[in-house]
Design an enzyme around this catalytic site. Structure first.
Site, short mmCIF file in Angstrom:
data_model
loop_
_atom_site.label_atom_id
_atom_site.label_comp_id
_atom_site.label_asym_id
_atom_site.label_seq_id
_atom_site.Cartn_x
_atom_site.Cartn_y
_atom_site.Cartn_z
N ASN A 11 0.88 -1.18 0.00
CA ASN A 11 0.00 0.00 0.00
C ASN A 11 0.91 1.23 0.00
O ASN A 11 1.45 1.62 1.03
CB ASN A 11 -0.89 -0.04 1.25
CG ASN A 11 -1.85 1.13 1.33
OD1 ASN A 11 -1.75 2.08 0.54
ND2 ASN A 11 -2.75 1.08 2.27
N ARG A 92 -2.52 -1.96 -3.49
CA ARG A 92 -3.67 -1.06 -3.34
C ARG A 92 -3.43 0.14 -4.25
O ARG A 92 -2.40 0.80 -4.17
CB ARG A 92 -3.79 -0.59 -1.90
CG ARG A 92 -4.89 0.42 -1.76
CD ARG A 92 -4.94 1.04 -0.41
NE ARG A 92 -6.02 2.02 -0.37
CZ ARG A 92 -5.94 3.18 0.25
NH1 ARG A 92 -4.85 3.53 0.89
NH2 ARG A 92 -6.95 4.01 0.24
N HIS A 181 -12.47 4.03 -0.68
CA HIS A 181 -12.68 3.02 0.38
C HIS A 181 -13.46 1.81 -0.14
O HIS A 181 -14.06 1.07 0.65
CB HIS A 181 -13.49 3.60 1.58
CG HIS A 181 -12.73 4.55 2.43
ND1 HIS A 181 -13.34 5.58 3.09
CD2 HIS A 181 -11.42 4.64 2.75
CE1 HIS A 181 -12.45 6.27 3.78
NE2 HIS A 181 -11.27 5.73 3.58
N ARG A 242 -10.30 16.50 7.14
CA ARG A 242 -11.00 16.98 5.93
C ARG A 242 -12.38 17.51 6.30
O ARG A 242 -13.06 16.95 7.16
CB ARG A 242 -11.17 15.85 4.92
CG ARG A 242 -9.87 15.34 4.34
CD ARG A 242 -10.14 14.39 3.17
NE ARG A 242 -8.96 13.64 2.82
CZ ARG A 242 -8.86 12.32 2.87
NH1 ARG A 242 -9.90 11.58 3.23
NH2 ARG A 242 -7.74 11.72 2.52
N GLU A 386 -9.00 -4.65 4.69
CA GLU A 386 -8.73 -4.39 3.28
C GLU A 386 -7.58 -5.23 2.74
O GLU A 386 -7.60 -5.67 1.59
CB GLU A 386 -8.41 -2.89 3.10
CG GLU A 386 -9.63 -2.02 3.31
CD GLU A 386 -9.29 -0.58 3.67
OE1 GLU A 386 -8.92 -0.35 4.84
OE2 GLU A 386 -9.39 0.29 2.81
#
Ligand code: AMP
Length: 411
Positions: A11, A92, A181, A242, A386
């Site tokens: 990742n 990923r 996601h 965010r 994940e």
């Protein structure tokens, strides 16, 4: 090792590279680690294998390729002979644009298409390309697979993904909602179907992935039909740093009235807003919960807004889906914060949600299961995984020409 096949999962972030070695069939994690502060003065690598955590410095300005070299030379060979059991590498990749609705085996054409998607994800995809190139150099004999964060959301209908902007911006520049996601929402969907005893293509859920980044997805018959993130991960829910949804007019106001430049607006909305911006204290939910309990008004307000905005999305997704089999919480906050779950469900009693307080308090640190009462709309906590999805997809796409590389040959 009863099943010796292992997948290396990578990742790649802009200044980090997370790695893991996973049994794709059981999900068992043999090794996990991270190369951090890459390209900076004092990069490091740390890893956990056989229950031991170790770390090392890397040369100044070390890159993704240096972490992979260190992984091969110093870690894999010394950690349960993992290298000889690797059947493939899974990556990923944040953005697959409209080109990828599933994971794919990487060849030159795929890599070029991932490069083409850099325009849509300038902060994320360059790192993925770097990681893939470095892995091809380090493991020339291993198949490599790309698993896209956007892929699961490619099933969204046009009315969910087109912005109400001049259509040519979509036609000529691909500006639309893509969602992120996806790997986590997919894992949660498959696991929820198992827990609810439904075929995955018949399950209808609302999946709330609440971590540092946060998004929520409406899933009908096992497919994403709407999600809160858009062209970029900035849209939607309040997150750690965010803003999530804001009035686009605010951006013009910042520029024309307060003399903000584009770079500063980007920094403001992505890194200085959300829980951190509201609380003026921290982006970390745990820290905010503690501060709020001690009377910190900003921390309380940040948590209140986070939960209220999330509840509004959940209510709207009830309108998107005619039937909801379960609401699912996942991600660091969703899996662990009984307070956030309680505050969110308190907004939703009109939709039939009722929390079982004892179950809610128990559901943390990787515990899975229902947190609602028997008469409530079903609410589940499902720890996401994940890396396991990436390992599974990678094993299933790896050509079966290596020992144990054929998933169909598993017991
Ligand atoms: P993630 O990005 O999925 O790793 O999630 C990170 C977020 O999960 C941070 O805001 C953490 O504060 C939050 N988190 C982790 N553990 C807990 C906990 N026990 N209670 C509340 N929030 C938590």
């Amino acid at each position: 090792m009863s099943n010796p096949s292992r997948v290396l999962v990578l990742n790649s972030g802009s200044s980090s590279l997370k790695f893991a070695v996973i049994d794709p069939y059981s999900g068992t994690l043999d090794l996990s680690g991270i190369g951090d502060a890459l390209g900076q003065d004092e990069p490091t690598v740390s890893w956990k294998c056989d229950g031991r955590t170790q770390s090392s410095g890397l040369p100044a300005e070390a890159q993704h390729s240096d972490v992979i070299r260190f992984l091969v030379d110093e870690i894999l060979s010394k950690c349960a002979d993992l290298q000889e059991h690797l059947i493939a590498v899974g990556h990923r990749v944040v953005h697959g644009g409209e080109k990828f609705s599933h994971s794919v085996l990487i060849d030159d054409a795929v890599l070029n298409t991932i490069r083409d998607c850099i325009a849509l994800a300038p902060l994320h995809n360059p790192a993925a390309v770097q990681g893939i190139e470095a892995a091809f150099n380090a493991f020339p004999d291993l198949p490599q697979v790309a698993v896209f964060d956007t892929a699961f959301h490619q099933s969204m209908p046009r009315h969910a993904y087109i912005y109400a902007l001049p259509y040519e911006l979509y036609r000529d520049h691909g500006l639309r909602r893509y969602g992120m996601h996806g790997t986590s929402h997919r894992f949660v969907t498959e696991r929820a179907a198992e827990l609810l005893n439904l075929p995955v293509n018949e399950v209808n859920i609302i999946s709330a992935h609440l971590g540092n980044g946060a998004s929520i997805t409406a899933i009908r018959d096992g497919h994403s039909v709407d999600t809160s993130m858009g062209l970029t991960p900035l849209e939607g829910l309040v997150m750690g740093t965010r803003s999530g949804d804001v009035d686009p007019g605010l951006i013009m106001h910042l520029a024309s009235r307060l003399d903000y430049r584009v770079k500063e607006i980007n920094e403001l909305l992505n890194r200085k807003s959300g829980l951190l911006g509201i609380s003026e204290l921290s982006s970390d939910c745990r820290a905010l919960e503690q501060a709020a309990a001690e009377g910190h008004d900003g921390a309380q307000l940040a948590l209140d807004i986070f939960c209220y905005r999330l509840a509004k999305y959940i209510a709207s997704y009830h309108g998107v889906l005619s039937q909801v089999d379960a609401l699912v919480f996942t991600g660091g906050i969703g899996e662990n914060s009984s307070l956030v779950r309680e505050k969110v469900l308190a907004h939703l009693d009109g939709l039939g949600y009722e929390l079982d307080m004892a179950r809610n308090l128990r559901a943390r640190f990787g515990e899975e299961g229902p947190i609602s009462t028997e008469r409530s709309a079903v609410t589940l906590v499902i720890p996401t995984n994940e890396e396991w999805v990436i390992a599974r997809d990678t094993a299933s796409l790896a050509p079966p020409n290596r020992p144990n590389g054929d998933p169909s040959s598993r017991e």
